[in-house]
Design a protein around this motif. Structure first.
Motif, PDB file in Angstrom:
ATOM      1  N   GLU B   3       0.831  -1.183   0.000  1.00  0.00           N
ATOM      2  CA  GLU B   3       0.000   0.000   0.000  1.00  0.00           C
ATOM      3  C   GLU B   3       0.874   1.245   0.000  1.00  0.00           C
ATOM      4  O   GLU B   3       1.747   1.398   0.847  1.00  0.00           O
ATOM      5  CB  GLU B   3      -0.903  -0.024   1.225  1.00  0.00           C
ATOM      6  N   LEU B   4       0.666   2.103  -0.984  1.00  0.00           N
ATOM      7  CA  LEU B   4       1.359   3.384  -1.023  1.00  0.00           C
ATOM      8  C   LEU B   4       0.313   4.459  -0.765  1.00  0.00           C
ATOM      9  O   LEU B   4      -0.721   4.476  -1.426  1.00  0.00           O
ATOM     10  CB  LEU B   4       2.002   3.614  -2.398  1.00  0.00           C
ATOM     11  N   ARG B  49      11.291   1.932  -6.571  1.00  0.00           N
ATOM     12  CA  ARG B  49      12.377   1.993  -5.600  1.00  0.00           C
ATOM     13  C   ARG B  49      11.903   2.505  -4.247  1.00  0.00           C
ATOM     14  O   ARG B  49      12.545   2.274  -3.234  1.00  0.00           O
ATOM     15  CB  ARG B  49      13.489   2.887  -6.121  1.00  0.00           C
ATOM     16  N   CYS B  50      10.801   3.224  -4.255  1.00  0.00           N
ATOM     17  CA  CYS B  50      10.250   3.717  -2.992  1.00  0.00           C
ATOM     18  C   CYS B  50       9.602   2.585  -2.199  1.00  0.00           C
ATOM     19  O   CYS B  50       9.510   2.651  -0.981  1.00  0.00           O
ATOM     20  CB  CYS B  50       9.223   4.817  -3.243  1.00  0.00           C
ATOM     21  N   VAL B  51       9.149   1.541  -2.888  1.00  0.00           N
ATOM     22  CA  VAL B  51       8.427   0.483  -2.193  1.00  0.00           C
ATOM     23  C   VAL B  51       9.336  -0.242  -1.196  1.00  0.00           C
ATOM     24  O   VAL B  51       8.911  -0.570  -0.091  1.00  0.00           O
ATOM     25  CB  VAL B  51       7.809  -0.520  -3.190  1.00  0.00           C
ATOM     26  N   ASN B  52      10.607  -0.489  -1.553  1.00  0.00           N
ATOM     27  CA  ASN B  52      11.508  -1.106  -0.569  1.00  0.00           C
ATOM     28  C   ASN B  52      12.515  -0.088  -0.029  1.00  0.00           C
ATOM     29  O   ASN B  52      13.552  -0.437   0.512  1.00  0.00           O
ATOM     30  CB  ASN B  52      12.200  -2.342  -1.130  1.00  0.00           C
ATOM     31  N   GLY B  60       4.702  10.669   2.760  1.00  0.00           N
ATOM     32  CA  GLY B  60       3.781   9.597   2.417  1.00  0.00           C
ATOM     33  C   GLY B  60       4.045   8.367   3.257  1.00  0.00           C
ATOM     34  O   GLY B  60       4.932   8.364   4.114  1.00  0.00           O
ATOM     35  N   GLU B  61       3.275   7.312   2.993  1.00  0.00           N
ATOM     36  CA  GLU B  61       3.406   6.098   3.781  1.00  0.00           C
ATOM     37  C   GLU B  61       3.562   4.905   2.863  1.00  0.00           C
ATOM     38  O   GLU B  61       2.952   4.854   1.794  1.00  0.00           O
ATOM     39  CB  GLU B  61       2.130   5.885   4.602  1.00  0.00           C
ATOM     40  N   ILE B  62       4.384   3.952   3.298  1.00  0.00           N
ATOM     41  CA  ILE B  62       4.531   2.725   2.528  1.00  0.00           C
ATOM     42  C   ILE B  62       4.300   1.549   3.454  1.00  0.00           C
ATOM     43  O   ILE B  62       4.988   1.394   4.469  1.00  0.00           O
ATOM     44  CB  ILE B  62       5.915   2.662   1.879  1.00  0.00           C
ATOM     45  N   ILE B  63       3.301   0.766   3.124  1.00  0.00           N
ATOM     46  CA  ILE B  63       2.958  -0.357   3.991  1.00  0.00           C
ATOM     47  C   ILE B  63       3.059  -1.640   3.177  1.00  0.00           C
ATOM     48  O   ILE B  63       2.384  -1.798   2.160  1.00  0.00           O
ATOM     49  CB  ILE B  63       1.535  -0.191   4.569  1.00  0.00           C
ATOM     50  N   VAL B  64       3.951  -2.527   3.592  1.00  0.00           N
ATOM     51  CA  VAL B  64       4.085  -3.806   2.918  1.00  0.00           C
ATOM     52  C   VAL B  64       3.800  -4.899   3.941  1.00  0.00           C
ATOM     53  O   VAL B  64       4.427  -4.921   5.000  1.00  0.00           O
ATOM     54  CB  VAL B  64       5.497  -3.989   2.319  1.00  0.00           C
ATOM     55  N   ASP B  65       2.862  -5.749   3.628  1.00  0.00           N
ATOM     56  CA  ASP B  65       2.461  -6.837   4.512  1.00  0.00           C
ATOM     57  C   ASP B  65       2.162  -6.318   5.925  1.00  0.00           C
ATOM     58  O   ASP B  65       2.621  -6.880   6.917  1.00  0.00           O
ATOM     59  CB  ASP B  65       3.575  -7.892   4.548  1.00  0.00           C
ATOM     60  N   ARG B  81      13.352  -6.050   4.139  1.00  0.00           N
ATOM     61  CA  ARG B  81      13.608  -6.116   2.694  1.00  0.00           C
ATOM     62  C   ARG B  81      13.714  -7.552   2.206  1.00  0.00           C
ATOM     63  O   ARG B  81      13.525  -7.826   1.026  1.00  0.00           O
ATOM     64  CB  ARG B  81      14.901  -5.380   2.361  1.00  0.00           C
ATOM     65  N   ARG B  82      14.046  -8.475   3.115  1.00  0.00           N
ATOM     66  CA  ARG B  82      14.131  -9.888   2.693  1.00  0.00           C
ATOM     67  C   ARG B  82      12.760 -10.433   2.320  1.00  0.00           C
ATOM     68  O   ARG B  82      12.660 -11.435   1.618  1.00  0.00           O
ATOM     69  CB  ARG B  82      14.762 -10.720   3.813  1.00  0.00           C
ATOM     70  N   GLN B  83      11.710  -9.775   2.811  1.00  0.00           N
ATOM     71  CA  GLN B  83      10.351 -10.177   2.446  1.00  0.00           C
ATOM     72  C   GLN B  83       9.945  -9.600   1.098  1.00  0.00           C
ATOM     73  O   GLN B  83       8.890  -9.910   0.581  1.00  0.00           O
ATOM     74  CB  GLN B  83       9.345  -9.644   3.486  1.00  0.00           C
ATOM     75  N   ILE B  84      10.774  -8.681   0.613  1.00  0.00           N
ATOM     76  CA  ILE B  84      10.416  -7.961  -0.608  1.00  0.00           C
ATOM     77  C   ILE B  84      11.461  -8.274  -1.675  1.00  0.00           C
ATOM     78  O   ILE B  84      12.557  -7.729  -1.662  1.00  0.00           O
ATOM     79  CB  ILE B  84      10.377  -6.440  -0.350  1.00  0.00           C
ATOM     80  N   GLY B  85      11.138  -9.193  -2.553  1.00  0.00           N
ATOM     81  CA  GLY B  85      12.088  -9.544  -3.610  1.00  0.00           C
ATOM     82  C   GLY B  85      12.130  -8.448  -4.656  1.00  0.00           C
ATOM     83  O   GLY B  85      11.192  -7.663  -4.783  1.00  0.00           O
TER      84      GLY B  85
END
Lengths: 217, 343
Positions: B3-4, B49-52, B60-65, B81-85
């Motif tokens: 989610e961005l 590149r902003c996602v990881n 802003g906000e970046i939400i991964v898992d 980052r290991r969760q984000i290939g």
């Protein structure tokens, strides 16, 4: 050629080799981390630190601009504090190492700059820490060019070590100067030259072979 | 899954401020493949590149898992980052390591025991079909093989999310297809959520579930691939869609093509189908209703999501007085119709 001259040449060769390689080793001991730090603290690199980078850079440039023969004399008090004497091979090793280190640092920085920036990015994306990036990515990837840097450094040190005579360190340079130039002995002079040329060729040849061996690009 | 929220990124260039991303928000649901398409310089590289956090957004906000990445410390971020290939356009493999050791690299970072590394790496190489290349160096591989190694490497950490940064842009069309199939396969089999950026509509068309169009750092349109192809709102989106359909008038037709009808020639029509109308058998209807015949000169039809779209070049013949009515009928079915000339 008399036996005593041959002995002198053998001894001189050995002293030159010791000075070159030992100071090369210590030069790398200081220059390699410095070069890595110079690289990592640059703008847009993973440890960007403008102040530290500029400070390091200035120090490196200052030491690189001092002529080696002056560096030897200028450093005498420091040399004495470190190795306890200001004459002989061990006294020459200190200024040689200090003289080589900034040169090596720049060569290392340059080698690292030659790597594709995507490698660091990929390693970061895979969760590598800065330390892991240095010893698992940067150094192994730059190895072939670091070996080339080592050959260049060692060959430069062969030349520098000839000035070791100024502090009575011996070496081929001193033999050539004392017996060849002052003693007006052409044969000794030419033998010294031939030995120096052979030494440089051997270093360059070995360096090229090693570099090629590790180059998988 | 990703989610961005209102992500903005500005760069300082000399004394001016360049805005690479402005107020970008998007959500990638778990298990989906989400494509962001844009021309070069539109900000798509910065976006991915902003996602990881290879690039840190200005705001802003970046939400991964479920984790808000911006709040993490550097050490926590490295673990996350290991969760984000991630895979790249230029593969970014380590040239000093063999294929095996490249795939082992992320496992070494986490201190995985040697024997575990071995089983895992061989399993991954099998997955990407490169088992027999384990001891080769990347320099001896083709582009497609390099990307497969990169995929295996990034899967080693068992990521939940895969980011693809122009992953097929440096590959030829056949290799692109095989890499896309592999990505789709990974997405289905391992249930990995994929976010990809590309400038190729083909990529979006062939594997994406959802798509967003980026232009000058803003997302100008997003939706399911079916919706976007069926009803593109923005001019740029339409351009991307039509760029994935290239149709040229065959040379033989080009030669005899006339600007004006002299009373005996047949019109050459270009039909562009982007909407729902195409799901009806329009051509045979027209043929029956207006007593006309069609010769298909060339055509490119495709399917994106559940939408059929494409372009077609047809030569119209039959009852001359009905030509206009036939053309009007196409238009009434939302088929963009253009008379190229007369042959």
């Amino acid at each position: 050629m008399s036996d005593s001259i041959i002995d002198l040449l053998v001894k001189g060769t050995w002293e030159t080799i010791v000075m070159t390689f030992v100071s090369g080793f210590f030069g790398f001991l200081i220059g390699l981390p410095t070069g890595v730090l110079l690289f990592l603290t640059r703008k847009n690199q993973i440890l960007e630190q403008p102040v530290l980078n500029r400070t390091l850079s200035v120090i490196v440039n200052v030491f690189r601009s001092i002529p080696f023969i002056i560096l030897i004399v200028w450093m005498i008090p420091f040399t004495r504090a470190i190795v306890g004497t200001s004459i002989g091979v061990s006294a020459a090793l200190v200024p040689l190492s200090i003289g080589a280190a900034p040169f090596i640092a720049r060569l290392v920085e340059n080698s690292l700059l030659g790597l594709p920036s995507g490698l660091i990015e990929a390693a970061r994306a895979l969760g590598a820490t800065p330390l892991q990036i240095v010893y698992k990515v940067l150094l192994p990837e730059a190895l072939p060019s670091l070996i080339n840097a080592a050959s260049i450094t060692l060959i430069t040190l062969v030349g520098y070590s000839a000035m070791g005579g100024a502090v009575g360190a011996g070496g081929l340079g001193q033999v050539g100067y004392q017996y060849g130039y002052i003693g007006y002995d052409a044969l000794t002079m030419n033998s010294v030259l031939a030995l120096l040329v052979i030494l440089v060729f051997v270093i360059q040849f070995a360096g090229d072979r090693l570099s090629k061996h590790f180059d998988h690009r | 899954m990703i989610e961005l929220k209102n992500v903005t990124k500005t760069f300082h260039q000399k004394d001016r401020i360049v805005s690479a991303l402005s107020d970008v928000s998007l959500t990638v649901p778990p298990g989906k493949i989400f494509g962001v398409i844009g021309t070069s310089g539109a900000g798509k590289s910065t976006l991915i590149r902003c996602v990881n956090l290879l690039e840190r957004p200005t705001s802003g906000e970046i939400i991964v898992d479920g984790k808000a990445l911006m709040q993490l410390s550097n050490a926590e971020l490295a673990i996350e980052r290991r969760q984000i290939g991630m895979i790249f356009q230029h593969f970014n493999l380590l040239s000093s390591r063999t294929v095996f050791d490249n795939v082992a690299f992320p496992l070494e970072l986490t201190g995985t025991p040697k024997n575990e590394i071995k089983t895992r790496v061989l399993e991954l190489l099998q997955l990407v079909g490169l088992s027999e290349k384990a001891n080769d160096y990347p320099a001896s591989l083709s582009g497609g093989q390099k990307q497969r190694v990169a995929i295996a490497r990034t899967l080693a950490n068992n990521p939940k999310v895969l980011l693809c940064d122009e992953a097929t842009s440096a590959l030829d069309p056949a290799t692109t297809r095989s890499i896309l199939n592999l990505l789709k396969d990974i997405n289905r089999r391992l249930n990995i959520t994929v976010l990809l950026i590309t400038h190729q509509m083909e990529v979006v068309k062939s594997i994406c579930d959802e798509v967003a169009v980026i232009s000058h750092g803003k997302l100008i349109e997003q939706g399911s691939v079916g919706e976007i192809f069926a009803d593109p709102k923005h001019e740029l989106t339409k351009e991307f869609i039509s760029s994935s359909l290239h149709l040229e008038i065959p040379a033989v037709y080009e030669e005899k093509l006339q600007k004006e009808d002299n009373g005996t020639l047949n019109p050459l029509l270009k039909l562009e189908m982007t909407g729902k109308s195409v799901n009806e058998p329009v051509i045979s209807e027209v043929s029956r209703l207006f007593d006309t015949n069609f010769k298909i000169v060339s055509a490119q039809m495709d399917q994106a999501g559940d939408v059929n779209f494409g372009v077609m070049l047809i030569e119209l013949s039959g009852k001359r007085e009905n030509y206009n009515a036939a053309i009007q009928y196409f238009i009434s079915k939302h088929i963009k119709t253009e008379i190229i000339g007369y042959v």
